[in-house]
Design an enzyme around this catalytic site. Sequence first.
Site, PDB file in Angstrom:
ATOM      1  N   ASP A   1      37.673  31.956  38.087  1.00 32.37           N
ATOM      2  CA  ASP A   1      36.413  32.287  37.410  1.00 32.37           C
ATOM      3  C   ASP A   1      36.610  32.587  35.927  1.00 32.37           C
ATOM      4  OD1 ASP A   1      37.257  34.537  39.440  1.00 32.37           O
ATOM      5  OD2 ASP A   1      36.356  35.645  37.792  1.00 32.37           O
TER       6      ASP A   1
ATOM      7  N   TYR B   1      39.430  39.484  52.028  1.00 30.58           N
ATOM      8  CA  TYR B   1      39.336  38.804  50.733  1.00 30.58           C
ATOM      9  C   TYR B   1      40.711  38.338  50.258  1.00 30.58           C
ATOM     10  CZ  TYR B   1      38.147  37.834  45.913  1.00 30.58           C
ATOM     11  OH  TYR B   1      37.966  37.219  44.709  1.00 30.58           O
TER      12      TYR B   1
ATOM     13  N   GLU C   1      48.459  35.280  35.174  1.00 34.67           N
ATOM     14  CA  GLU C   1      47.920  34.760  36.438  1.00 34.67           C
ATOM     15  C   GLU C   1      47.386  33.351  36.186  1.00 34.67           C
ATOM     16  OE1 GLU C   1      44.521  36.928  37.860  1.00 34.67           O
ATOM     17  OE2 GLU C   1      44.744  36.181  39.907  1.00 34.67           O
TER      18      GLU C   1
ATOM     19  N   ARG D   1      45.735  44.365  32.999  1.00 33.46           N
ATOM     20  CA  ARG D   1      45.190  43.182  33.663  1.00 33.46           C
ATOM     21  C   ARG D   1      43.956  42.602  32.965  1.00 33.46           C
ATOM     22  NH1 ARG D   1      46.104  39.540  36.487  1.00 33.46           N
ATOM     23  NH2 ARG D   1      44.744  39.751  38.294  1.00 33.46           N
TER      24      ARG D   1
ATOM     25  N   TRP E   1      36.039  47.259  46.969  1.00 36.12           N
ATOM     26  CA  TRP E   1      36.885  46.067  47.022  1.00 36.12           C
ATOM     27  C   TRP E   1      37.236  45.629  45.626  1.00 36.12           C
ATOM     28  CZ3 TRP E   1      36.722  40.886  45.673  1.00 36.12           C
ATOM     29  CH2 TRP E   1      35.567  40.482  44.974  1.00 36.12           C
TER      30      TRP E   1
ATOM     31  N   HIS F   1      44.293  38.655  33.489  1.00 36.57           N
ATOM     32  CA  HIS F   1      43.558  38.120  34.638  1.00 36.57           C
ATOM     33  C   HIS F   1      43.330  36.618  34.436  1.00 36.57           C
ATOM     34  CE1 HIS F   1      39.687  38.649  37.252  1.00 36.57           C
ATOM     35  NE2 HIS F   1      40.745  38.558  38.013  1.00 36.57           N
TER      36      HIS F   1
ATOM     37  N   ASP G   1      47.829  42.310  45.468  1.00 34.58           N
ATOM     38  CA  ASP G   1      46.585  42.875  44.941  1.00 34.58           C
ATOM     39  C   ASP G   1      45.942  43.756  46.017  1.00 34.58           C
ATOM     40  OD1 ASP G   1      44.199  43.380  43.686  1.00 34.58           O
ATOM     41  OD2 ASP G   1      43.828  41.303  43.088  1.00 34.58           O
TER      42      ASP G   1
ATOM     43  N   HIS H   1      48.653  32.238  43.730  1.00 39.50           N
ATOM     44  CA  HIS H   1      48.184  33.022  44.881  1.00 39.50           C
ATOM     45  C   HIS H   1      48.581  32.367  46.189  1.00 39.50           C
ATOM     46  CE1 HIS H   1      44.556  35.169  42.844  1.00 39.50           C
ATOM     47  NE2 HIS H   1      45.576  35.055  42.017  1.00 39.50           N
TER      48      HIS H   1
ATOM     49  N   GLU I   1      48.793  45.633  42.383  1.00 43.89           N
ATOM     50  CA  GLU I   1      47.610  45.573  41.503  1.00 43.89           C
ATOM     51  C   GLU I   1      46.432  46.336  42.101  1.00 43.89           C
ATOM     52  OE1 GLU I   1      46.539  41.507  40.850  1.00 43.89           O
ATOM     53  OE2 GLU I   1      44.493  42.011  40.255  1.00 43.89           O
TER      54      GLU I   1
ATOM     55  N   ARG J   1      51.921  35.675  44.210  1.00 42.98           N
ATOM     56  CA  ARG J   1      51.172  36.790  44.792  1.00 42.98           C
ATOM     57  C   ARG J   1      51.047  36.552  46.291  1.00 42.98           C
ATOM     58  NH1 ARG J   1      44.804  38.501  43.735  1.00 42.98           N
ATOM     59  NH2 ARG J   1      44.404  37.314  45.629  1.00 42.98           N
TER      60      ARG J   1
ATOM     61  N   GLU K   1      41.424  44.410  35.684  1.00 37.25           N
ATOM     62  CA  GLU K   1      40.658  43.162  35.536  1.00 37.25           C
ATOM     63  C   GLU K   1      39.168  43.433  35.417  1.00 37.25           C
ATOM     64  OE1 GLU K   1      42.008  41.301  39.229  1.00 37.25           O
ATOM     65  OE2 GLU K   1      39.962  41.422  39.982  1.00 37.25           O
TER      66      GLU K   1
ATOM     67  N   ASN L   1      31.711  36.355  37.005  1.00 35.04           N
ATOM     68  CA  ASN L   1      31.601  35.858  38.373  1.00 35.04           C
ATOM     69  C   ASN L   1      30.466  36.538  39.153  1.00 35.04           C
ATOM     70  OD1 ASN L   1      32.343  34.404  40.620  1.00 35.04           O
ATOM     71  ND2 ASN L   1      34.278  35.478  40.981  1.00 35.04           N
TER      72      ASN L   1
ATOM     73  N   HIS M   1      43.059  45.285  45.583  1.00 37.22           N
ATOM     74  CA  HIS M   1      41.602  45.169  45.421  1.00 37.22           C
ATOM     75  C   HIS M   1      40.862  46.496  45.524  1.00 37.22           C
ATOM     76  CE1 HIS M   1      41.034  41.010  44.658  1.00 37.22           C
ATOM     77  NE2 HIS M   1      41.824  40.669  45.650  1.00 37.22           N
TER      78      HIS M   1
HETATM   79  O1  KDG Z   1      35.794  37.636  39.885  1.00 35.09           O
HETATM   80  C1  KDG Z   1      36.624  38.391  40.679  1.00 35.09           C
HETATM   81  C2  KDG Z   1      37.837  37.623  41.104  1.00 35.09           C
HETATM   82  O2  KDG Z   1      38.308  36.848  40.075  1.00 35.09           O
HETATM   83  C3  KDG Z   1      38.891  38.578  41.529  1.00 35.09           C
HETATM   84  O3  KDG Z   1      38.555  39.129  42.749  1.00 35.09           O
HETATM   85  C4  KDG Z   1      40.238  37.917  41.621  1.00 35.09           C
HETATM   86  O4  KDG Z   1      41.287  40.025  42.029  1.00 35.09           O
HETATM   87  C5  KDG Z   1      41.349  38.901  41.595  1.00 35.09           C
HETATM   88  C6  KDG Z   1      42.595  38.471  40.957  1.00 35.09           C
HETATM   89  O5  KDG Z   1      43.469  39.306  40.861  1.00 35.09           O
HETATM   90  O6  KDG Z   1      42.661  37.325  40.540  1.00 35.09           O
HETATM   91 MG    MG Z   2      42.872  41.270  41.187  1.00 32.66          MG
END
Ligand code: KDG
Ligand code: MG
Length: 412
Positions: free
Chosen positions: A326, A159, A349, A293, A412, A322, A220, A122, A246, A147, A272, A37, A222
Amino acid sequence: MTIDKAEVILTSPDRNFVTLKITTADGLTGLGDATLNGRERAVVSYLADHVVPLLLGRDESRIEDTWQFLYRGAYWRRGPVTMAAIAAVDMALWDIKGKRAGMPVYQLLGGASRTGLLAYGHASGKDLPELFDSVRDHQEQGYRAIRIQTGVPGLKAVYGIASQASDAFGGEARYDHEPARRGSLPMEEDWDTRSYLRHLPGVFEAVRNEFGPELPLLHDGHHRMTPIEAAKLGKALEPYDLFWLEDCTPAENQEALRLVRRHTTTPLAIGEILNTVWDFKDLIREQLIDYVRGAVTHMGGISALKKTLDYAAMFQIKSGMHGPTDISPVGMAAAMHLGLAIHNFGIQEYMRHGAKTDSVFRQSFTWENGMLHPGDEPGLGVELDVDEAGKYPYEQAYLPYNRLADGTVHDW
Ligand code: KDG
Ligand code: MG
């Protein structure tokens, strides 16, 4: 049979995807996902300039040898670009092996260990009413695990929270498909950890009061917290019985999780952005996490992620692969075959792809009663329509980033 052709296809139906298509001398084809991504072209070049010339003439059946050759032979190891490229080759060769055997890939991995894969979606909202609507909407779509991400009072853009309806989803709000996030420069968001820590436990309390104790809930972080902040959050969320918290701290500082673990029993999911079994080695051996993940697409493929998950199984650590949008339908299919076969599957996910993506990638997976199944087509069960893919040229797109109130760039 030898590999005759290997093509790299970059297409952007609802978002950018990098796909490797390998063709054998007798015309069998296999697909692999190499999408990274926001850095897609780097993998396109790695594959087209450095890997494709090495594949031509190789024996399609030697998956493990090809993996080791690409990993060890390059001298330069690991990293997301390298591992996404190797992942695509690995997936494509498993796809071909399945087609050659007339079996779905999960059969070649040992057969099904379960009837389907519990998946989470999500839900998000800038406030509680929007969040509740989003949770209900996900329940109507069949999700049985959800989530939860919300806006934070005082912050304009966070985000994971959709701020506008998406055309790709018939008006459903989707943060991963907003045109504003596909600009030629990354979008700036804002962040304040103290406000977030004050706000989030109340959100989970409200969600539990509204939706009851049964629904598995995930969150999440992040990578935004320090170890002590993450410990505090994990402890504060204990009454709401999360399925997992997460990426509570940045993935580079793995020792941080020792401190988090000492303070909370909230289950932790990490990885991830990790790429190899080596990145997970200490996390698994020290039992600092509960869920791995890693994505098939970013961990070097089915072969490499299976080894990581087999190692995790020895410590009762489960998979939580994950699966945002993307990860292409090819990468998702690979995750589903692997998840169906391993014993220590935890959860998958799953964010639905848009209609254009589904027109480029023809898929055979099923989604019923909150469970995914990869289907029983030989191989991975995904075919790419090259003409359709050609209608959607690459569009430069960046992930957003965030700054604190004083202008400091934040994790992030
Ligand atoms: O490419 C990054 C995103 O896929 C990511 O930020 C998504 O954190 C994410 C998730 O848990 O799906
Ligand atoms: Mg994530």
